[in-house]
Design a protein around this motif. Structure first.
Motif, PDB file in Angstrom:
ATOM      1  N   GLY A 120      44.139  44.423  36.420  1.00 18.30           N
ATOM      2  CA  GLY A 120      45.059  43.512  37.384  1.00 18.30           C
ATOM      3  C   GLY A 120      44.324  43.853  38.798  1.00 18.30           C
ATOM      4  O   GLY A 120      44.065  42.887  39.568  1.00 18.30           O
ATOM      5  N   ILE A 121      44.082  45.236  39.111  1.00 28.27           N
ATOM      6  CA  ILE A 121      43.795  45.474  40.293  1.00 28.27           C
ATOM      7  C   ILE A 121      42.185  45.219  40.607  1.00 28.27           C
ATOM      8  O   ILE A 121      42.128  44.587  41.748  1.00 28.27           O
ATOM      9  CB  ILE A 121      43.941  46.887  40.738  1.00 28.27           C
ATOM     10  CG1 ILE A 121      45.479  47.221  40.808  1.00 28.27           C
ATOM     11  CG2 ILE A 121      43.140  47.508  42.016  1.00 28.27           C
ATOM     12  CD1 ILE A 121      45.840  48.721  40.711  1.00 28.27           C
ATOM     13  N   CYS A 122      41.467  45.209  39.417  1.00 33.24           N
ATOM     14  CA  CYS A 122      40.069  44.895  39.654  1.00 33.24           C
ATOM     15  C   CYS A 122      39.929  43.690  39.722  1.00 33.24           C
ATOM     16  O   CYS A 122      38.966  42.899  40.442  1.00 33.24           O
ATOM     17  CB  CYS A 122      39.267  45.735  38.494  1.00 33.24           C
ATOM     18  SG  CYS A 122      39.102  47.268  38.560  1.00 33.24           S
ATOM     19  N   GLU A 123      40.418  42.669  39.076  1.00 36.33           N
ATOM     20  CA  GLU A 123      40.352  41.225  39.218  1.00 36.33           C
ATOM     21  C   GLU A 123      41.010  40.536  40.443  1.00 36.33           C
ATOM     22  O   GLU A 123      40.959  39.216  40.627  1.00 36.33           O
ATOM     23  CB  GLU A 123      41.026  40.466  37.991  1.00 36.33           C
ATOM     24  CG  GLU A 123      40.163  40.871  36.617  1.00 36.33           C
ATOM     25  CD  GLU A 123      40.730  40.239  35.355  1.00 36.33           C
ATOM     26  OE1 GLU A 123      41.859  40.086  35.624  1.00 36.33           O
ATOM     27  OE2 GLU A 123      40.042  40.226  34.335  1.00 36.33           O
ATOM     28  N   ALA A 124      41.714  40.964  41.217  1.00 38.58           N
ATOM     29  CA  ALA A 124      42.452  40.687  42.365  1.00 38.58           C
ATOM     30  C   ALA A 124      41.281  40.210  43.300  1.00 38.58           C
ATOM     31  O   ALA A 124      40.374  40.860  43.478  1.00 38.58           O
ATOM     32  CB  ALA A 124      43.433  41.570  42.900  1.00 38.58           C
ATOM     33  N   ALA A 125      41.608  38.974  43.653  1.00 39.79           N
ATOM     34  CA  ALA A 125      40.629  38.579  44.772  1.00 39.79           C
ATOM     35  C   ALA A 125      41.042  39.112  46.130  1.00 39.79           C
ATOM     36  O   ALA A 125      41.118  38.193  47.135  1.00 39.79           O
ATOM     37  CB  ALA A 125      40.504  36.702  44.726  1.00 39.79           C
TER      38      ALA A 125
END
Length: 182
Positions: A120-125
Motif C-alpha cells: 500500500g505504501i509502495c503503490e501510493a502515488a
C-alpha cells in the motif's frame, strides 16, 4: 557513569533497559521481533497519512544510498588541450535501495499483513516520508518509490522485499507576487 536507555520491543511496546549509554547519545532505540537492538531502524509513511502512522519496519533492512553529481561537459573544437570544459555542476537525487524481509518469528504463518501494508505504501502515488539516521545525515526526509519487488523467498513464514527510490524534496514552484512594490 552509566545511563539507562529505553529500548522498545516493537511488538509489545514494553521497554528494555540498556545501560552504558552516554547522555549525549540517548535516543529512542528499537529492537527487532527477536529482541535484537536495531542499529539503523527505518520508519516510513505515506505523505498524506498522519504523523502517528509512521511504521517502524519490524526487521532492520539494508539501506544503500548512492549520490551523483551532474556535470555538463563541453568539448572545444580544435582545442590544443585534451579534455572537456565542465560548465555546470549540480547534484542529482539520491538513489535509495532498501532490501529487507518480513518473517513471522512466532509461527510458520506467511507475513501477509506486513506485505499488504508495504504494498500500500509502495503503490501510493505520493512521496513517502522516511525517518532513519542515515537519511537524516544526508538531509533526506522523503523518497519517491520507483520500483519494488517481492522475490521468491525460502520458507513459508518469510518474504524478502526490495524498494528502489529517489530522494524527494518539497519544492515551492509558485512565488507569490508582492503587490506593494512601487
Amino acid at each position: 557513569m552509566s545511563f539507562i536507555l529505553k529500548l522498545k520491543d516493537i511488538l509489545t511496546g514494553r521497554p528494555y533497559e540498556v545501560e552504558g549509554i552516554e547522555e549525549a547519545n540517548k535516543k529512542e532505540v528499537y529492537a527487532s521481533m527477536m529482541g535484537v537492538p536495531m542499529a539503523m531502524p527505518l520508519k516510513i509513511k505515506r505523505r498524506t497519512a498522519p504523523e502517528s502512522d509512521f511504521w517502524l519496519l519490524p526487521w532492520e533492512p539494508y539501506i544503500t544510498v548512492d549520490g551523483r553529481n551532474i556535470i555538463v561537459k563541453r568539448n572545444v573544437a580544435k582545442a590544443k588541450n585534451t579534455g572537456s570544459i565542465k560548465e555546470r555542476w549540480s547534484q542529482d537525487d539520491y538513489a535509495i535501495t532498501i532490501e529487507g524481509y518480513f518473517m513471522n518469528a512466532e509461527s510458520a504463518i506467511y507475513p501477509k499483513a506486513d506485505i499488504e501494508r508495504l504494498k500500500g505504501i509502495c503503490e501510493a502515488a505520493e512521496p513517502v516520508d522516511v525517518i532513519c539516521d542515515l537519511f537524516e545525515a544526508l538531509g533526506i526526509t522523503a523518497m519517491a518509490i520507483e520500483d519494488f519487488s517481492f522475490p521468491f523467498t525460502a520458507g513459508e513464514a518469510n518474504q524478502d522485499f526490495t524498494i528502489k527510490a529517489s530522494s524527494d524534496k518539497d519544492w515551492q514552484l509558485l512565488i507569490e507576487e508582492n503587490k506593494n512594490v512601487s
